[in-house]
Design a protein around this motif. Structure first.
Motif, mmCIF file in Angstrom:
data_model
loop_
_atom_site.group_PDB
_atom_site.id
_atom_site.type_symbol
_atom_site.label_atom_id
_atom_site.label_comp_id
_atom_site.label_asym_id
_atom_site.label_seq_id
_atom_site.Cartn_x
_atom_site.Cartn_y
_atom_site.Cartn_z
ATOM 1 N N PHE A 248 79.950 57.745 52.233
ATOM 2 C CA PHE A 248 79.424 59.050 52.404
ATOM 3 C C PHE A 248 78.589 59.239 53.448
ATOM 4 O O PHE A 248 78.285 58.313 54.141
ATOM 5 C CB PHE A 248 78.635 59.193 51.058
ATOM 6 C CG PHE A 248 79.064 58.915 49.620
ATOM 7 C CD1 PHE A 248 80.039 59.914 49.235
ATOM 8 C CD2 PHE A 248 78.664 58.048 48.870
ATOM 9 C CE1 PHE A 248 80.626 59.905 48.061
ATOM 10 C CE2 PHE A 248 79.505 58.030 47.811
ATOM 11 C CZ PHE A 248 80.306 58.855 47.158
ATOM 12 N N ASN A 250 75.843 59.679 54.170
ATOM 13 C CA ASN A 250 74.562 59.015 54.290
ATOM 14 C C ASN A 250 74.575 57.474 54.374
ATOM 15 O O ASN A 250 73.492 56.521 53.925
ATOM 16 C CB ASN A 250 73.546 59.006 52.909
ATOM 17 C CG ASN A 250 74.342 58.769 51.479
ATOM 18 O OD1 ASN A 250 75.350 58.039 51.818
ATOM 19 N ND2 ASN A 250 73.853 59.273 50.393
ATOM 20 N N THR A 252 76.058 55.322 52.305
ATOM 21 C CA THR A 252 76.601 54.670 51.172
ATOM 22 C C THR A 252 78.053 54.393 50.630
ATOM 23 O O THR A 252 78.733 55.540 50.991
ATOM 24 C CB THR A 252 75.879 55.494 49.964
ATOM 25 O OG1 THR A 252 74.474 55.721 50.157
ATOM 26 C CG2 THR A 252 76.128 54.720 48.651
HETATM 27 C C1 LIG Z 1 74.423 58.822 49.081
HETATM 28 O O1 LIG Z 1 75.085 60.059 48.822
HETATM 29 C C2 LIG Z 1 76.054 59.799 47.687
HETATM 30 C C3 LIG Z 1 77.118 60.765 47.540
HETATM 31 O O2 LIG Z 1 76.478 62.132 48.025
HETATM 32 C C4 LIG Z 1 75.047 59.718 46.490
HETATM 33 O O3 LIG Z 1 75.935 59.818 45.268
HETATM 34 C C5 LIG Z 1 73.989 58.667 46.614
HETATM 35 O O4 LIG Z 1 73.140 58.780 45.526
HETATM 36 C C6 LIG Z 1 73.460 58.537 48.173
HETATM 37 N N1 LIG Z 1 72.708 57.460 48.104
HETATM 38 C C7 LIG Z 1 71.360 57.488 48.821
HETATM 39 C C8 LIG Z 1 70.879 56.291 48.765
HETATM 40 O O5 LIG Z 1 70.801 58.686 48.917
#
Ligand SMILES: *[C@@H]1O[C@H](CO)[C@@H](O)[C@H](O)[C@H]1NC(C)=O
Ligand SMILES: *[C@@H]1O[C@H](CO)[C@@H](O)[C@H](O)[C@H]1NC(C)=O
Length: 285
Positions: A248, A250, A252
């Motif tokens: 993603f 971010n 992840t």
């Molecule tokens: C990162 O992005 C994904 C998809 O949008 C989301 O499901 C996940 O919770 C996020 N993780 C963090 C650590 O913010």
């Protein structure tokens, strides 16, 4: 008088009918053009591109002095999958296959085949862009950098794979989930493969699709067998490109990026793949 026959007033009638039809033709034509333009404006892209073509900006040291347009279609947001029709020409594809065929007969390839795990039944080979005398892989590499907006210094070398009838690649991830990283199983990874680019070098008569079983979060209840060729399927077409992300934005790991290669039923499948890293990749040097 009896023999006075009706005579239409041509003196006035004919030119006006003629002028009127010209008027309506022009009116219709320009409204069609107007309609066409307003449609383009609605979508925006083409109109804006044209505008930019005439108003190029000053570029930095590594910039281009022209506008690049690479058409693509979004196949999915979960995972992010993009499709690039006619990314490479037929000639370029054939040149890469020809290059790879020669390499496939050398001992170098056996080493690569030895490495490939059991889930993959294709014959694999590695060919770096710098090894390519024809310059085709260099051009493709350049275009992938533009399509992904990630500099080519982050790209792995090309892997060129051939799948014969019955050969496949069971569903797998292209990256290791940092959350599930097991140092005993893998070497330390200093960078992650954030995206993968696949260039289809051949049409495949039947089978050989790239499949994403977890697309839209489907089949993720734990019952999925990695041999099953289900989910979103992309049929290989010579010259087309496919880009998908394993993470993603971010950072992840995206578990929906699981993908595989369905067994070839009829024909032969050749692809060139390139992994895109989140850090400089020095494999080529
Ligand atoms: C990162 O992005 C994904 C998809 O949008 C989301 O499901 C996940 O919770 C996020 N993780 C963090 C650590 O913010
Ligand atoms: C896609 O996922 C959403 C959210 O989980 C779900 O509501 C929807 O039914 C799914 N669509 C299909 C075609 O499976």
């Amino acid at each position: 008088m009896k023999d006075k026959t009706y005579r239409p007033n041509w003196r006035f009638g004919l030119p006006s009918v003629f002028l009127l039809s010209i008027f309506f033709f022009l009116a219709g034509f320009s409204s069609f053009r107007f309609f066409h333009h307003s449609q383009e404006d609605e979508y925006g892209v083409r109109a804006r591109l044209k505008e930019k073509e005439h108003r190029l900006l000053h570029v930095g040291e590594s910039g281009d002095n022209f506008i690049t347009s690479i058409p693509f279609q979004i196949l999915s947001w979960n995972p992010r999958i993009l499709y690039f029709p006619n990314f490479a020409s037929v000639k370029q594809c054939e040149s890469i296959i020809e290059m790879a065929r020669i390499e496939l007969t050398t001992s170098k390839v056996e080493t690569v085949e030895g490495i490939s795990d059991l889930r993959r039944t294709s014959s694999g080979m590695i060919n770096s862009a710098s090894e390519d005398k024809t310059g085709v892989l260099d051009m493709i590499e350049e275009k992938i950098a533009k399509a992904t907006k990630i500099p080519k210094t982050h790209g792995e070398i090309f892997h060129i794979l051939r799948y014969k009838v019955g050969q496949k690649y069971d569903s797998h991830y292209d990256a290791i989930d940092p959350g599930e990283f097991d140092p005993a199983e893998y070497d330390y990874q200093e960078s992650h493969r954030v995206a993968s680019f696949v260039l289809y070098l051949t049409d495949v008569q039947e089978g050989g699709e790239t499949n994403f079983p977890f697309e839209n979060g489907s089949n993720m209840d734990g019952s999925y067998d990695h041999k099953d060729c289900i989910g979103l399927k992309i049929k290989p077409r010579k010259g087309d490109g496919l880009l998908f992300y394993s993470f993603f934005p971010n950072g992840t790991f995206d578990r929906t990026s699981l993908h595989g290669s369905c067994p070839v039923i009829k024909g032969e499948k050749w692809i060139a793949t390139k992994g895109i890293r989140n850090q400089l990749h020095y494999e080529n040097s």
